[in-house]
Structures are given as C-alpha cells and as structure tokens.
Design a protein around this motif. Structure first.
Motif, PDB file in Angstrom:
ATOM      1  N   GLY A 120       0.837  -1.192   0.000  1.00 46.96           N
ATOM      2  CA  GLY A 120       0.000   0.000   0.000  1.00 46.96           C
ATOM      3  C   GLY A 120       0.867   1.235   0.000  1.00 46.96           C
ATOM      4  O   GLY A 120       2.088   1.160  -0.162  1.00 46.96           O
ATOM      5  N   GLU A 121       0.253   2.386   0.204  1.00 47.32           N
ATOM      6  CA  GLU A 121       0.985   3.652   0.116  1.00 47.32           C
ATOM      7  C   GLU A 121       0.504   4.628   1.174  1.00 47.32           C
ATOM      8  O   GLU A 121      -0.696   4.727   1.464  1.00 47.32           O
ATOM      9  CB  GLU A 121       0.782   4.270  -1.280  1.00 47.32           C
ATOM     10  N   ASN A 123      -8.563   6.694  -2.705  1.00 40.68           N
ATOM     11  CA  ASN A 123      -8.370   5.396  -3.346  1.00 40.68           C
ATOM     12  C   ASN A 123      -6.972   5.299  -3.953  1.00 40.68           C
ATOM     13  O   ASN A 123      -6.289   6.302  -4.158  1.00 40.68           O
ATOM     14  CB  ASN A 123      -9.454   5.135  -4.394  1.00 40.68           C
ATOM     15  N   THR A 124      -6.559   4.096  -4.267  1.00 39.40           N
ATOM     16  CA  THR A 124      -5.184   3.809  -4.664  1.00 39.40           C
ATOM     17  C   THR A 124      -4.712   4.656  -5.846  1.00 39.40           C
ATOM     18  O   THR A 124      -3.602   5.196  -5.830  1.00 39.40           O
ATOM     19  CB  THR A 124      -5.047   2.319  -5.014  1.00 39.40           C
ATOM     20  N   HIS A 125      -5.533   4.782  -6.862  1.00 41.44           N
ATOM     21  CA  HIS A 125      -5.077   5.448  -8.075  1.00 41.44           C
ATOM     22  C   HIS A 125      -5.329   6.945  -8.076  1.00 41.44           C
ATOM     23  O   HIS A 125      -5.080   7.611  -9.081  1.00 41.44           O
ATOM     24  CB  HIS A 125      -5.725   4.794  -9.297  1.00 41.44           C
ATOM     25  N   VAL A 153      -3.963   8.801  -5.472  1.00 43.18           N
ATOM     26  CA  VAL A 153      -2.949   9.352  -4.564  1.00 43.18           C
ATOM     27  C   VAL A 153      -2.223  10.531  -5.202  1.00 43.18           C
ATOM     28  O   VAL A 153      -2.016  11.566  -4.569  1.00 43.18           O
ATOM     29  CB  VAL A 153      -1.949   8.263  -4.136  1.00 43.18           C
ATOM     30  N   GLU A 204      -3.891   5.453   1.028  1.00 40.55           N
ATOM     31  CA  GLU A 204      -4.882   4.891   0.096  1.00 40.55           C
ATOM     32  C   GLU A 204      -5.286   3.487   0.484  1.00 40.55           C
ATOM     33  O   GLU A 204      -4.552   2.760   1.143  1.00 40.55           O
ATOM     34  CB  GLU A 204      -4.303   4.864  -1.316  1.00 40.55           C
ATOM     35  N   THR A 205      -6.496   3.126   0.049  1.00 35.89           N
ATOM     36  CA  THR A 205      -6.915   1.735  -0.065  1.00 35.89           C
ATOM     37  C   THR A 205      -7.675   1.592  -1.385  1.00 35.89           C
ATOM     38  O   THR A 205      -8.136   2.570  -1.962  1.00 35.89           O
ATOM     39  CB  THR A 205      -7.791   1.282   1.130  1.00 35.89           C
ATOM     40  N   TRP A 206      -7.818   0.363  -1.856  1.00 40.84           N
ATOM     41  CA  TRP A 206      -8.270   0.083  -3.227  1.00 40.84           C
ATOM     42  C   TRP A 206      -9.778  -0.133  -3.276  1.00 40.84           C
ATOM     43  O   TRP A 206     -10.315  -0.992  -2.574  1.00 40.84           O
ATOM     44  CB  TRP A 206      -7.546  -1.164  -3.733  1.00 40.84           C
ATOM     45  N   SER A 239      -6.845  -3.269   2.149  1.00 39.03           N
ATOM     46  CA  SER A 239      -5.897  -2.646   3.062  1.00 39.03           C
ATOM     47  C   SER A 239      -6.649  -1.928   4.160  1.00 39.03           C
ATOM     48  O   SER A 239      -7.868  -1.806   4.130  1.00 39.03           O
ATOM     49  CB  SER A 239      -5.010  -1.653   2.300  1.00 39.03           C
ATOM     50  N   GLY A 269      -2.250  -3.498   2.408  1.00 46.36           N
ATOM     51  CA  GLY A 269      -1.443  -2.351   2.817  1.00 46.36           C
ATOM     52  C   GLY A 269      -1.959  -1.843   4.147  1.00 46.36           C
ATOM     53  O   GLY A 269      -2.955  -1.119   4.189  1.00 46.36           O
TER      54      GLY A 269
END
Length: 413
Positions: free
Chosen positions: A120-121, A142-144, A146, A179-181, A290, A329
């Motif tokens: 994760g990030e 969300n992940t994309h 960030v 983030e989480t997806w 995550s 993550g």
C-alpha cells in the motif's frame, strides 16, 4: 461533509456543498441501500454500541477521533452512475477524507508511523520518520488517486493563509496521502477525485461527530467481505484522550471476529435479501484490500513514542481477525496535539515528554479504539451496488446481534 456529483470532467469543476438529497445518487443505488451523504457533523446511526456490541475501555463524549481537542475531519464523496464500467465515465463510488490535527493553525505536530504489511501507500512517511513532524493534513483516498490528491494538497498549501507553515514562499512540500483500493465498486482508473474534492474535504473539516461508513475515501471500500469504509472511536486515559480513525478495506468473511465471537464463520452461508451478491467475480476480491489507521492523542508524546502507538493499531485489527495478508497495505500514522510551539524553522524549543513508564494505558487505548473504529465502519456500511453491478452487502445487524446473543456477548438490547 461535502457530497459532490460529477458534471462533465471530474478533474476541474466548481465545488459547492450539496444536500443529502442531491440527485447524484441514482434510484438503483438508493434502492440497494447505499449510504447517502449526511450533513456535515452528523453521526450516521446506529453505531456498534447501539447494537449492544461490548467494548472495553471508556470512550470520549463523541467516541471519535475528534474527542482529541483540535482534531477536525472532513469528507468529499462522489457517488454516480450504475451499470457496466466505462473507464473515465463510471460508475463512480469514491472520494477523499481529510484529518487535520489542529483547529485554527496548520502548525506541524509530532508524529510517528508504522506499517504492518506494506502492499500500500502512505506518502510523506520518510520525512515523518526523519523529522518527527507531520506538517499538514492526513489525506485518505483510493489507490489510483494518490497522485492527484498529493498535488492538490500542495496547491491548497500554497494558497492557504499565511499561518500555514509552508506558505507563502517556501517551496517544497511532502504531503501525507494514504490509500486503499476501491476497484470492486468504483471506476478506479477513471481518476474521478480532483483537486476540488481535496479542497472541499480540507475546508469542510470540522470537530464534532464524524460521519462513518461509505463516505469520503471510504465510499467504495469493502471490509471482511462486507461494506467497509470510515470508522472512528476514542478512549479516555486519565487526563488524556486517544482517538482513532480508520479507512478499512481488508480481510475476508471467514476470519471476521466481533467482540471475540467468530461472526464471519457463522455468516458463511448468509446471503443478502434477494439472494447472492449479484457479482460474478465477487470471490476474486476476497482478501484483497488494506487498512489505514490514524491515531491522535493530546498526551505529550515525542515521535519515537508515537511510533509505539502506531505499532499497537495491529492489535486492534488482530482482535477482529485481521493478520496483514500479503495483498494488504496496513499502514498507520500517530500524532500528538501536545507541545504546541515545538516546531520552528530556526529556534531551539523546549518540549514535554511523558514518561515511558506511564505510556502503557495509551498503548492499550490505541488497540481498543482501533478495534471499535473498524467495527463502527462495518456497522455504518450499507449495501452498495457499483460498477458492473457488483454488490457488496452491508453487515446484517440483526444477524450479528443474534450471533452475539447466542455466545452471551450481547451487552444490551
């Protein structure tokens, strides 16, 4: 909280507060029980304790991260469209959440971070580790999204009032964006979170009750195979408070524990009203996800001690059956609102530090509040239909109460 429907491009458009009845929620989504936006500061009932789920420890007045004086939370939520996925057009089930440590100032605060599993990030953590300070808001999306959120926070900081420590005229900034997806429900590759949503989340951030469930960054999240999202809780520890906010998007139904009871296993054969979850590929997503945990306290802790608090968040996750799967993550940030004036660009400062021998109750409080915050997120979750008709059921409250009662763990009607 701001509820923001899309009109044309999601990237650059004017922002205005919208009422919960705004037309962006389609009839199909409403019929599926999706969580509509609540007014800023409104609490979405019920919460876990309202169902009689027992938890140890004494919560604050709001049982929220905002029980730590000065902490503010804001959301911007985007829910639009239904049917087949068309990248760039939707359906959209996403958003962004902001946590601001101080009320009327953007002064940096002491902070520490920890990762249980790193798939994760959370940007900016290397500078938190190096400097010991969190220098702006904590953003969750969300992940994309960030990158877009990261850039927007820099722009917001540039244009903020002069009391922001990195504005005006100091031009490097390392925002903290986690983030989480949400790709099971959301057009995650459509990049629907724009700077206007980031600005709205930050500028609408307020103290008081925190809206939970499918709001802000938690809009499209799934937790233990049920609807997840944003949850919060707090604990009183003598003269101090520990508050936790989570964006939960991890785990599988078989591992889910609630109040120590294997609720997930007892719900393995449960299906939502109307039958199966309506998603041909639902099983492919089990366990993919995550959790982000934000821990706040007003206790005078230094960065190395705050890292110790962050390391206790996994205990709360473990109490619910989470274990940090390879695909997860699990990343945590803890900060303290104490020691105002500690941050300076050029002057020596004097700070207060709690004795390590006195810190154990704060560590316990972190674990307890994390467990309850995750449960609150799941209790607040409502059944949601997203892209390609994928449906994620909300946690069935009556079934949970029945199972807890059978195990003699239901606290009250």
């Amino acid at each position: 909280m701001f509820f923001l429907p899309r009109t044309g491009s999601a990237r650059r458009r004017p922002v205005a507060p919208m009422p919960a009845a705004a037309g962006a929620l389609t009839a199909a989504v409403l019929a599926a029980g999706a969580l509509a936006a609540a007014p800023l500061g409104a609490q979405t009932p019920p919460r876990a304790r309202d169902l009689g789920i027992p938890f140890p420890g004494e919560p604050g007045a709001l049982n929220a991260i905002t029980d730590v004086a000065g902490v503010r939370v804001g959301h911007a939520t985007i829910i639009e469209g239904e049917g087949a996925l068309v990248v760039g057009e939707g359906p959209v089930r996403t958003g962004v959440t902001a946590v601001l440590p101080r009320t009327a100032s953007y002064e940096p605060v002491f902070a520490g971070w920890y990762s249980l599993n790193g798939n994760g990030e959370m940007t900016g953590t290397t500078w938190v580790e190096e400097s010991g300070f969190l220098e702006g808001p904590v953003m969750i999306t969300n992940t994309h999204s960030v990158g877009d959120v990261h850039q927007a926070v820099i722009e917001w900081s540039r244009d903020a009032e002069a009391n922001h420590p990195i504005a005006p005229g100091i031009w490097w900034s390392l925002p903290l964006v986690a983030e989480t997806w949400d790709g099971r429900l959301n057009d995650i590759n459509g990049f629907h979170v724009g700077k206007e949503h980031v600005f709205a989340a930050i500028e609408s951030a307020a103290s008081g009750a925190v809206t939970e469930g499918a709001v802000g960054g938690g809009t499209g999240m799934v937790c233990n195979s049920f609807k997840g999202g944003i949850g919060t809780s707090s604990r009183l520890v003598g003269d101090y408070t520990v508050g936790v906010l989570v964006q939960c998007n991890y785990g599988r139904r078989p591992e889910l524990l609630i109040a120590g009871v294997p609720v997930g296993r007892e719900l393995l054969d449960w299906t939502p009203p109307g039958g199966a979850d309506g998603s041909a590929d639902a099983g492919a997503f089990d366990g993919l996800g995550s959790i982000i945990v934000v821990v706040a306290t007003d206790a005078p802790l230094l960065p190395h001690q705050l890292k110790r608090l962050a390391r206790r968040a996994p205990i709360g996750i473990g109490r619910m059956g989470g274990y940090g799967a390879n695909s997860s993550g699990d990343i945590f940030i803890a900060f303290s609102t104490a020691n105002g004036g500690a941050w300076s660009r050029g002057e020596n400062t004097t700070v207060e530090m709690m004795s390590n021998d006195a810190i154990s109750p704060l560590l316990l409080a972190t674990a307890q509040a994390t467990e309850e915050a995750i449960t609150n997120a799941m209790v607040a979750g409502r059944t949601m239909v997203g892209r390609d008709g994928n449906m994620v059921p909300g946690l069935p409250h009556d079934e949970v109460r029945r199972i807890l009662a059978a195990h003699n763990r239901l606290e009250r009607p």
